[in-house]
Design an enzyme around this catalytic site. Sequence first.
Site, PDB file in Angstrom:
ATOM      1  N   GLU A   8      -8.825  -7.851   3.585  1.00 37.93           N
ATOM      2  CA  GLU A   8      -7.926  -8.840   2.974  1.00 37.93           C
ATOM      3  C   GLU A   8      -7.352  -9.780   4.041  1.00 37.93           C
ATOM      4  OE1 GLU A   8      -5.466  -6.097   0.665  1.00 37.93           O
ATOM      5  OE2 GLU A   8      -7.269  -5.586  -0.485  1.00 37.93           O
TER       6      GLU A   8
ATOM      7  N   TYR B 150       0.808  -1.232   0.000  1.00 36.61           N
ATOM      8  CA  TYR B 150       0.000   0.000   0.000  1.00 36.61           C
ATOM      9  C   TYR B 150       0.840   1.280   0.000  1.00 36.61           C
ATOM     10  CZ  TYR B 150      -4.321  -2.561  -0.020  1.00 36.61           C
ATOM     11  OH  TYR B 150      -5.350  -3.369  -0.415  1.00 36.61           O
TER      12      TYR B 150
HETATM   13  C1  HEM Z   1      -6.626   2.072  -1.825  1.00 40.83           C
HETATM   14  C2  HEM Z   1      -5.898   1.348  -2.687  1.00 40.83           C
HETATM   15  C3  HEM Z   1      -6.395   0.508  -3.824  1.00 40.83           C
HETATM   16  C4  HEM Z   1      -7.546   0.594  -4.573  1.00 40.83           C
HETATM   17  C5  HEM Z   1      -8.662   1.614  -4.467  1.00 40.83           C
HETATM   18  C6  HEM Z   1      -7.504  -0.497  -5.534  1.00 40.83           C
HETATM   19  C7  HEM Z   1      -8.492  -0.767  -6.470  1.00 40.83           C
HETATM   20  C8  HEM Z   1      -8.535  -1.886  -7.280  1.00 40.83           C
HETATM   21  C9  HEM Z   1      -9.647  -2.279  -8.110  1.00 40.83           C
HETATM   22  C10 HEM Z   1     -10.951  -1.516  -8.237  1.00 40.83           C
HETATM   23  C11 HEM Z   1      -9.316  -3.433  -8.736  1.00 40.83           C
HETATM   24  C12 HEM Z   1     -10.193  -4.256  -9.697  1.00 40.83           C
HETATM   25  C13 HEM Z   1     -10.991  -5.243  -8.863  1.00 40.83           C
HETATM   26  C14 HEM Z   1     -11.947  -6.098  -9.665  1.00 40.83           C
HETATM   27  O1  HEM Z   1     -12.815  -5.545 -10.348  1.00 40.83           O
HETATM   28  O2  HEM Z   1     -11.833  -7.330  -9.609  1.00 40.83           O
HETATM   29  C15 HEM Z   1      -7.981  -3.786  -8.309  1.00 40.83           C
HETATM   30  C16 HEM Z   1      -7.279  -4.868  -8.766  1.00 40.83           C
HETATM   31  C17 HEM Z   1      -5.944  -5.090  -8.487  1.00 40.83           C
HETATM   32  N1  HEM Z   1      -5.168  -4.364  -7.615  1.00 40.83           N
HETATM   33 FE1  HEM Z   1      -5.763  -2.813  -6.470  1.00 40.83          FE
HETATM   34  N2  HEM Z   1      -6.340  -1.193  -5.370  1.00 40.83           N
HETATM   35  C18 HEM Z   1      -5.640  -0.613  -4.348  1.00 40.83           C
HETATM   36  C19 HEM Z   1      -4.410  -1.023  -3.858  1.00 40.83           C
HETATM   37  C20 HEM Z   1      -3.610  -1.963  -4.479  1.00 40.83           C
HETATM   38  C21 HEM Z   1      -2.264  -2.297  -4.069  1.00 40.83           C
HETATM   39  C22 HEM Z   1      -1.529  -1.693  -2.882  1.00 40.83           C
HETATM   40  C23 HEM Z   1      -1.801  -3.233  -4.941  1.00 40.83           C
HETATM   41  C24 HEM Z   1      -0.423  -3.867  -4.934  1.00 40.83           C
HETATM   42  C25 HEM Z   1       0.498  -3.585  -5.813  1.00 40.83           C
HETATM   43  C26 HEM Z   1      -2.877  -3.527  -5.868  1.00 40.83           C
HETATM   44  C27 HEM Z   1      -2.820  -4.450  -6.896  1.00 40.83           C
HETATM   45  C28 HEM Z   1      -3.908  -4.885  -7.630  1.00 40.83           C
HETATM   46  C29 HEM Z   1      -3.843  -6.015  -8.557  1.00 40.83           C
HETATM   47  C30 HEM Z   1      -2.611  -6.867  -8.856  1.00 40.83           C
HETATM   48  C31 HEM Z   1      -5.125  -6.144  -9.114  1.00 40.83           C
HETATM   49  C32 HEM Z   1      -5.572  -7.163 -10.192  1.00 40.83           C
HETATM   50  C33 HEM Z   1      -5.118  -6.620 -11.521  1.00 40.83           C
HETATM   51  C34 HEM Z   1      -5.153  -7.633 -12.636  1.00 40.83           C
HETATM   52  O3  HEM Z   1      -6.053  -8.479 -12.653  1.00 40.83           O
HETATM   53  O4  HEM Z   1      -4.266  -7.538 -13.479  1.00 40.83           O
HETATM   54  N3  HEM Z   1      -3.953  -2.734  -5.564  1.00 40.83           N
HETATM   55  N4  HEM Z   1      -7.541  -2.834  -7.424  1.00 40.83           N
END
Ligand code: HEM
Length: 143
Positions: free
Chosen positions: A136, A94
Amino acid sequence: MSELSPLTIETVKATIPVLREYGDTITAKMYDILFENYPETKSMFSSAPDEQPKVLAGAVSAYAMNIDNLDALSDAVGKMASTHVRTSVKPEHYPMVGESLLAAMTEVLGDAATPEILDSWGEAFFFLGDILIAKEKELYAQT
Ligand code: HEM
């Protein structure tokens, strides 16, 4: 749970029009900065990298719009948390994303990214981050 300060809520809401206009640019830049500074995060992102900026920008906008009514986001939080658990997102990621997001806002918005706006977004990001981390943790404990 501690609460966001009224000033943060007001400032984040005031930036909604800016996010509408620059959200995709800011999040695309955020991924560039993240992958440059923390290359180990790159392989976590698998699917359709071109779509990721829009997804994150959408989530951030939805968050800003509901910042004083976070219950409206519980379904979205559940979905984000389960995707994060599937892709092994951990609490230590994060700060990497938060730092990259603020750096991207600074780069894209220039002087418009005032210290007040950056502080408020920093606070708001980690507030949402803590909600996601807690969810998580629950999901990791179940698997
Ligand atoms: C407040 C912080 C964050 C928000 C608002 C956020 C938001 C999101 C959202 C909306 C999705 C798509 C979910 C879905 O529809 O299935 C997602 C996927 C993802 N997020 Fe985050 N995220 C945050 C923090 C992080 C962090 C810290 C990481 C780590 C590097 C991360 C890595 C990912 C990954 C790897 C995916 C899946 C992408 C894929 O399928 O290629 N996120 N996130």
